[in-house]
Write an enzyme that holds these catalytic residues in place. Structure first.
Site, PDB file in Angstrom:
ATOM      1  CG  ASP A  59     -17.781  -6.404   1.469  1.00 47.50           C
ATOM      2  OD1 ASP A  59     -18.428  -5.718   2.274  1.00 47.50           O
ATOM      3  OD2 ASP A  59     -17.537  -7.620   1.639  1.00 47.50           O
ATOM      4  CE1 TYR A 116     -15.627 -13.202   3.525  1.00 43.88           C
ATOM      5  CE2 TYR A 116     -15.250 -11.220   2.220  1.00 43.88           C
ATOM      6  CZ  TYR A 116     -16.104 -12.038   2.931  1.00 43.88           C
ATOM      7  OH  TYR A 116     -17.423 -11.703   3.041  1.00 43.88           O
ATOM      8  CE  LYS A 168     -18.380  -8.450   5.001  1.00 44.60           C
ATOM      9  NZ  LYS A 168     -17.338  -8.582   3.955  1.00 44.60           N
ATOM     10  CG  HIS A 217     -17.932 -11.909   8.847  1.00 41.19           C
ATOM     11  ND1 HIS A 217     -16.747 -12.150   8.185  1.00 41.19           N
ATOM     12  CD2 HIS A 217     -18.906 -12.234   7.958  1.00 41.19           C
ATOM     13  CE1 HIS A 217     -16.995 -12.582   6.965  1.00 41.19           C
ATOM     14  NE2 HIS A 217     -18.293 -12.664   6.808  1.00 41.19           N
TER      15      HIS A 217
END
Length: 277
Positions: free
Chosen positions: A46, A51, A76, A109
């Site tokens: 994931d 990120y 996401k 998200h």
């Protein structure tokens, strides 16, 4: 190799119930850590555009030499990219970084309700799904009112909602809403970011009774509740131990003890007010 069960979405696609999350994993260390996770038996990774480590995930997947259909990959869409056209562009960017032709799961998200773009965003998700570029589409951090709008005004139902969930924030009402509408519950921050929860005397007592770590019994609590869970660690020993939770079982009383720790305590942002782009 651990035998991780699958949870089936409302569209028939299955997701490994326990995966490896890379939130706050240094982009420079992501390839190494994801490779360790894959070696330990994780088959569900994931990540997210926000990120900034999708490239590391992609490199680890490429180097692992595993058949594509053996690894389930989630990413996401970040808040700044919401909107129909911008979502399609952001998806292409993520796929290039991941080095994939088809994504297993794409999530919005955050709903970012003040911006009110998630319906247009979802329609872009529906196009990606109809074109076969993603096998399943879902959301993250959505509240029941946000989900109801999707149910009422769009055609494809989200398969999953990834939310903050741990014994200090058990989310029982939201989980019941998900169950009613055939939406799978997925937990981020499943260990409550460690710290206080891992040192809680109730958690410690259950861990001692099973000769397990506090993290293992909390992850087992998630699993027995039917939740999909994505613990994150950058420590090789913990990466391995976090997936070793399928060879023991908590009693009804132990499950109730951990659920009874619920304080309604959020460690992350409130989805109703989080509008950072």
């Amino acid at each position: 190799m651990p035998d991780v069960p699958y949870v089936t979405f409302n569209n028939g696609v299955g997701i490994p119930q326990l995966g490896y999350g890379v939130f706050q994993v240094d982009p420079a260390e992501t390839e190494r850590n994801v490779s360790l996770a894959l070696e330990a038996g994780y088959r569900h990774i994931d990540t997210a555009a926000a990120y900034q480590n999708e490239e590391g995930v992609g490199k680890a997947l490429s180097n692992a030499g595993l058949p594509r259909d053996e690894v389930f990959v989630t990413t996401k869409l970040w808040n700044a990219d919401q909107g129909f056209d911008s979502t399609l562009r952001a998806f292409d960017t993520s796929m290039a970084k991941l080095g994939l032709d088809v994504l297993d799961l794409y999530l919005i998200h955050w709903p970012t309700p003040a911006r009110d773009l998630y319906l247009d965003t979802w329609r872009a998700f529906e196009r990606l799904y109809s074109e076969g570029r993603v096998r399943a589409v879902g959301v993250s951090n959505f509240q029941p009112n946000h989900l109801r709008r999707l149910f009422d005004e769009t055609d494809v139902r989200p398969v999953i909602n990834q939310v903050e969930l741990h014994p200090y924030l058990a989310q029982d009402a939201l989980r019941a809403f998900h169950d009613e509408h055939q939406v799978v519950t997925e937990a981020w921050s499943p260990l409550g970011q460690g710290g206080e929860l891992m040192a809680d005397p109730a958690v410690a007592a259950v861990a001692q009774a099973h000769d397990r770590t506090p993290a293992q019994v909390v992850l087992r609590w998630h699993v027995q509740r039917g939740t999909v869970v994505i613990p994150k660690s950058v420590t090789p020993e913990r990466i391995r131990s976090n997936i070793a939770v399928f060879d023991f079982e908590l009693s009804t009383e132990e499950m109730a003890t951990l659920t009874g720790l619920d304080r309604g305590q959020r460690l992350g942002p409130d989805p109703d007010t989080m509008n950072v782009a």
